[in-house]
Design a protein around this motif. Structure first.
Motif, PDB file in Angstrom:
ATOM      1  N   ALA A 169      52.060  27.426  50.731  1.00  0.00           N
ATOM      2  CA  ALA A 169      52.293  28.832  51.093  1.00  0.00           C
ATOM      3  C   ALA A 169      53.395  28.946  52.140  1.00  0.00           C
ATOM      4  O   ALA A 169      54.074  29.983  52.235  1.00  0.00           O
ATOM      5  N   GLY A 170      53.608  27.888  52.911  1.00  0.00           N
ATOM      6  CA  GLY A 170      54.665  27.917  53.919  1.00  0.00           C
ATOM      7  C   GLY A 170      56.045  28.123  53.336  1.00  0.00           C
ATOM      8  O   GLY A 170      56.959  28.594  54.034  1.00  0.00           O
ATOM      9  N   LEU A 171      56.226  27.797  52.051  1.00  0.00           N
ATOM     10  CA  LEU A 171      57.536  27.983  51.421  1.00  0.00           C
ATOM     11  C   LEU A 171      57.854  29.459  51.173  1.00  0.00           C
ATOM     12  O   LEU A 171      58.975  29.794  50.822  1.00  0.00           O
ATOM     13  N   THR A 172      56.857  30.329  51.358  1.00  0.00           N
ATOM     14  CA  THR A 172      57.141  31.762  51.279  1.00  0.00           C
ATOM     15  C   THR A 172      57.825  32.243  52.558  1.00  0.00           C
ATOM     16  O   THR A 172      58.436  33.307  52.585  1.00  0.00           O
ATOM     17  N   VAL A 173      57.726  31.450  53.630  1.00  0.00           N
ATOM     18  CA  VAL A 173      58.372  31.782  54.905  1.00  0.00           C
ATOM     19  C   VAL A 173      59.614  30.918  55.107  1.00  0.00           C
ATOM     20  O   VAL A 173      60.700  31.415  55.399  1.00  0.00           O
ATOM     21  N   HIS A 174      59.441  29.599  54.970  1.00  0.00           N
ATOM     22  CA  HIS A 174      60.589  28.696  55.029  1.00  0.00           C
ATOM     23  C   HIS A 174      61.135  28.540  53.616  1.00  0.00           C
ATOM     24  O   HIS A 174      60.615  27.765  52.816  1.00  0.00           O
ATOM     25  N   ARG A 175      62.160  29.292  53.319  1.00  0.00           N
ATOM     26  CA  ARG A 175      62.749  29.236  51.971  1.00  0.00           C
ATOM     27  C   ARG A 175      63.869  28.208  51.975  1.00  0.00           C
ATOM     28  O   ARG A 175      64.886  28.387  52.654  1.00  0.00           O
ATOM     29  N   PRO A 176      63.689  27.103  51.231  1.00  0.00           N
ATOM     30  CA  PRO A 176      64.672  26.017  51.273  1.00  0.00           C
ATOM     31  C   PRO A 176      66.069  26.488  50.878  1.00  0.00           C
ATOM     32  O   PRO A 176      66.238  27.343  49.991  1.00  0.00           O
ATOM     33  N   LEU A 177      67.063  25.928  51.533  1.00  0.00           N
ATOM     34  CA  LEU A 177      68.455  26.207  51.195  1.00  0.00           C
ATOM     35  C   LEU A 177      68.838  25.464  49.920  1.00  0.00           C
ATOM     36  O   LEU A 177      68.174  24.477  49.546  1.00  0.00           O
ATOM     37  N   PRO A 178      69.876  25.896  49.239  1.00  0.00           N
ATOM     38  CA  PRO A 178      70.323  25.157  48.048  1.00  0.00           C
ATOM     39  C   PRO A 178      70.594  23.693  48.379  1.00  0.00           C
ATOM     40  O   PRO A 178      71.290  23.390  49.354  1.00  0.00           O
ATOM     41  N   GLY A 179      70.009  22.797  47.594  1.00  0.00           N
ATOM     42  CA  GLY A 179      70.213  21.371  47.794  1.00  0.00           C
ATOM     43  C   GLY A 179      69.305  20.729  48.828  1.00  0.00           C
ATOM     44  O   GLY A 179      69.321  19.508  48.998  1.00  0.00           O
ATOM     45  N   GLU A 180      68.511  21.532  49.544  1.00  0.00           N
ATOM     46  CA  GLU A 180      67.590  20.979  50.545  1.00  0.00           C
ATOM     47  C   GLU A 180      66.434  20.265  49.844  1.00  0.00           C
ATOM     48  O   GLU A 180      65.733  20.851  49.031  1.00  0.00           O
ATOM     49  N   ARG A 181      66.250  19.010  50.168  1.00  0.00           N
ATOM     50  CA  ARG A 181      65.194  18.210  49.535  1.00  0.00           C
ATOM     51  C   ARG A 181      63.917  18.323  50.367  1.00  0.00           C
ATOM     52  O   ARG A 181      63.908  17.914  51.527  1.00  0.00           O
ATOM     53  N   VAL A 182      62.881  18.830  49.734  1.00  0.00           N
ATOM     54  CA  VAL A 182      61.658  19.196  50.452  1.00  0.00           C
ATOM     55  C   VAL A 182      60.459  18.475  49.852  1.00  0.00           C
ATOM     56  O   VAL A 182      60.303  18.422  48.626  1.00  0.00           O
ATOM     57  N   ALA A 183      59.613  17.928  50.723  1.00  0.00           N
ATOM     58  CA  ALA A 183      58.327  17.367  50.306  1.00  0.00           C
ATOM     59  C   ALA A 183      57.213  18.180  50.954  1.00  0.00           C
ATOM     60  O   ALA A 183      57.229  18.398  52.175  1.00  0.00           O
ATOM     61  N   VAL A 184      56.284  18.649  50.143  1.00  0.00           N
ATOM     62  CA  VAL A 184      55.118  19.383  50.632  1.00  0.00           C
ATOM     63  C   VAL A 184      53.922  18.441  50.575  1.00  0.00           C
ATOM     64  O   VAL A 184      53.602  17.897  49.506  1.00  0.00           O
ATOM     65  N   ILE A 185      53.265  18.238  51.705  1.00  0.00           N
ATOM     66  CA  ILE A 185      52.100  17.353  51.753  1.00  0.00           C
ATOM     67  C   ILE A 185      50.862  18.133  51.326  1.00  0.00           C
ATOM     68  O   ILE A 185      50.491  19.120  51.971  1.00  0.00           O
ATOM     69  N   LEU A 186      50.250  17.708  50.232  1.00  0.00           N
ATOM     70  CA  LEU A 186      48.975  18.272  49.780  1.00  0.00           C
ATOM     71  C   LEU A 186      47.894  17.349  50.326  1.00  0.00           C
ATOM     72  O   LEU A 186      47.620  16.296  49.786  1.00  0.00           O
ATOM     73  N   CYS A 187      47.280  17.781  51.440  1.00  0.00           N
ATOM     74  CA  CYS A 187      46.545  16.864  52.310  1.00  0.00           C
ATOM     75  C   CYS A 187      45.119  16.572  51.880  1.00  0.00           C
ATOM     76  O   CYS A 187      44.537  15.575  52.311  1.00  0.00           O
ATOM     77  N   GLY A 188      44.520  17.431  51.042  1.00  0.00           N
ATOM     78  CA  GLY A 188      43.134  17.177  50.680  1.00  0.00           C
ATOM     79  C   GLY A 188      42.680  18.000  49.488  1.00  0.00           C
ATOM     80  O   GLY A 188      43.274  19.028  49.149  1.00  0.00           O
ATOM     81  N   ALA A 189      41.616  17.525  48.848  1.00  0.00           N
ATOM     82  CA  ALA A 189      41.079  18.225  47.671  1.00  0.00           C
ATOM     83  C   ALA A 189      39.556  18.230  47.664  1.00  0.00           C
ATOM     84  O   ALA A 189      38.933  18.204  46.610  1.00  0.00           O
ATOM     85  N   ASN A 190      38.957  18.248  48.855  1.00  0.00           N
ATOM     86  CA  ASN A 190      37.500  18.357  48.933  1.00  0.00           C
ATOM     87  C   ASN A 190      37.148  19.839  48.868  1.00  0.00           C
ATOM     88  O   ASN A 190      36.959  20.514  49.870  1.00  0.00           O
ATOM     89  N   THR A 191      37.074  20.326  47.642  1.00  0.00           N
ATOM     90  CA  THR A 191      36.926  21.755  47.401  1.00  0.00           C
ATOM     91  C   THR A 191      36.036  22.002  46.200  1.00  0.00           C
ATOM     92  O   THR A 191      35.833  21.101  45.368  1.00  0.00           O
ATOM     93  N   ASP A 192      35.512  23.196  46.123  1.00  0.00           N
ATOM     94  CA  ASP A 192      34.772  23.624  44.933  1.00  0.00           C
ATOM     95  C   ASP A 192      35.768  24.335  44.023  1.00  0.00           C
ATOM     96  O   ASP A 192      36.255  25.415  44.359  1.00  0.00           O
ATOM     97  N   PRO A 193      36.092  23.737  42.860  1.00  0.00           N
ATOM     98  CA  PRO A 193      37.129  24.321  42.000  1.00  0.00           C
ATOM     99  C   PRO A 193      36.629  25.431  41.084  1.00  0.00           C
ATOM    100  O   PRO A 193      37.382  25.928  40.258  1.00  0.00           O
ATOM    101  N   SER A 194      35.373  25.863  41.267  1.00  0.00           N
ATOM    102  CA  SER A 194      34.798  26.810  40.304  1.00  0.00           C
ATOM    103  C   SER A 194      35.477  28.170  40.325  1.00  0.00           C
ATOM    104  O   SER A 194      35.374  28.934  39.361  1.00  0.00           O
ATOM    105  N   ASP A 195      36.189  28.490  41.415  1.00  0.00           N
ATOM    106  CA  ASP A 195      36.866  29.788  41.480  1.00  0.00           C
ATOM    107  C   ASP A 195      38.309  29.710  40.997  1.00  0.00           C
ATOM    108  O   ASP A 195      39.051  30.684  41.092  1.00  0.00           O
ATOM    109  N   LEU A 196      38.716  28.546  40.491  1.00  0.00           N
ATOM    110  CA  LEU A 196      40.063  28.401  39.958  1.00  0.00           C
ATOM    111  C   LEU A 196      40.040  28.674  38.460  1.00  0.00           C
ATOM    112  O   LEU A 196      39.566  27.861  37.675  1.00  0.00           O
ATOM    113  N   VAL A 197      40.537  29.825  38.098  1.00  0.00           N
ATOM    114  CA  VAL A 197      40.641  30.175  36.677  1.00  0.00           C
ATOM    115  C   VAL A 197      42.048  30.683  36.444  1.00  0.00           C
ATOM    116  O   VAL A 197      42.692  31.237  37.334  1.00  0.00           O
TER     117      VAL A 197
END
Length: 314
Positions: free
Chosen positions: A278-306
């Motif tokens: 969601a931070g990429l909605t605020v920090h919008r990468p410049l053309p050619g900017e190489r960006v890595a987003v860390i997806l730090c965890g997945a201990n979640t209940d996925p039942s609300d993902l449809v």
């Protein structure tokens, strides 16, 4: 306490080598990569810091027979129990009586002794501290310890080895353990850091504004992981360096990012991980900017993902 250094991160990398899963980088768009740290042992980056913490104490001869103790039913507690099992020592984890049974069962599956105390985290923490004082057990912390932060920082070195031309790393921030470690390593490599927090869980952002750590109210869909009331001193120091940017995102953007991870990539991430995207909605990468987003965890209940295509076979 001295500030975290890149030497601390390198030392942590040597200690935990072969004990944690190297992070996988996945292309996610033009000049955008996801660091899939949710594939780590116990489902989050926390395994790195916990392993470094216990291994360092074993090296120093300060790992007591009574083992380690922590107050946390979340990712930190799971990581502590896992690392203790790997080190062959006892873990005693304190939780409020309101903790979900699934968390209790998971902790016990790692061999932890679980003690349910009170109805709030603060009561579990007080019982944990009393236990440590009475038994001599080694007290761990979810994020506010240099060994914990240094272990988390090993993630950035793994990313740069796979993507040496990286410009920017984006990550979510709670108490600041992951951020302090990653930002310390990023400074060594000359990489920009975007620290993302929910609007109403802004411990680091508020500390930057005040010039020192302050207590903040917490209220967010991601508060279960990012709801620290106060950022660590190491996190604040790292945030005050050049090329670090603190941004805030509303819960609506976090929910949308989490749904997007599922719809577009079939990644069922926890809200804390989606906060980074969601931070990429605020920090919008410049053309050619190489960006890595860390997806730090997945201990979640996925039942609300449809979403489109859910349940289809083809």
């Amino acid at each position: 306490m001295p500030h975290l250094s890149y030497g601390d991160v390198k030392q942590a990398a040597d200690r935990i080598a072969g004990q944690v899963r190297p992070v996988t980088l996945a292309p996610a768009g033009p000049e955008l990569w996801f660091a899939l740290e949710f594939l780590q042992h116990t489902g989050s980056f926390k395994a790195r810091g916990a392993q470094n913490f216990l291994a360092a104490h074993r090296e120093a001869g300060t790992l007591p027979d009574t083992g380690v103790t922590i107050a946390s039913g979340g990712n930190a507690g799971l990581a502590c129990a896992w690392a203790a099992q790997r080190q062959g020592v006892r873990a005693t984890v304190f939780l409020p009586k309101t903790a979900p049974e699934v968390k209790v069962a998971k902790l016990r599956s790692y061999g932890a002794e679980v003690r349910l105390t009170g109805t709030e985290y603060a009561e579990a923490l007080a019982a944990c501290e009393e236990f440590a004082n009475a038994t001599g057990a080694l007290a761990s912390h979810a994020y506010d310890h240099p060994l914990i932060a240094a272990g988390a920082g090993t993630l950035l070195d793994e990313i740069t080895r796979q993507l040496p031309t990286l410009d920017t790393v984006v990550l979510s921030v709670g108490g600041g353990g992951l951020f302090a470690g990653v930002a310390t390593a990023a400074r060594h490599h000359g990489i920009r850091v975007v620290a993302v927090e929910p609007e109403h869980c802004r411990a680091l952002n508020a500390a930057l504004a005040a010039g020192h750590p302050v207590d903040v109210p917490v209220s967010s869909v991601a508060a279960d992981s990012l709801g620290a009331r106060r950022a660590s001193a190491n996190a604040l120091h790292a945030a005050q360096q050049d090329r670090v940017h603190s941004v805030l995102v509303p819960d609506s953007a976090i929910i949308e990012a989490r749904q997007s991870l599922w719809d577009q990539h079939r990644i069922a991430a926890e809200h804390a991980a989606a906060t980074a995207l969601a931070g990429l909605t605020v920090h919008r990468p410049l053309p050619g900017e190489r960006v890595a987003v860390i997806l730090c965890g997945a201990n979640t209940d996925p039942s609300d993902l449809v979403g489109p295509g859910a349940g289809e076979v083809g």
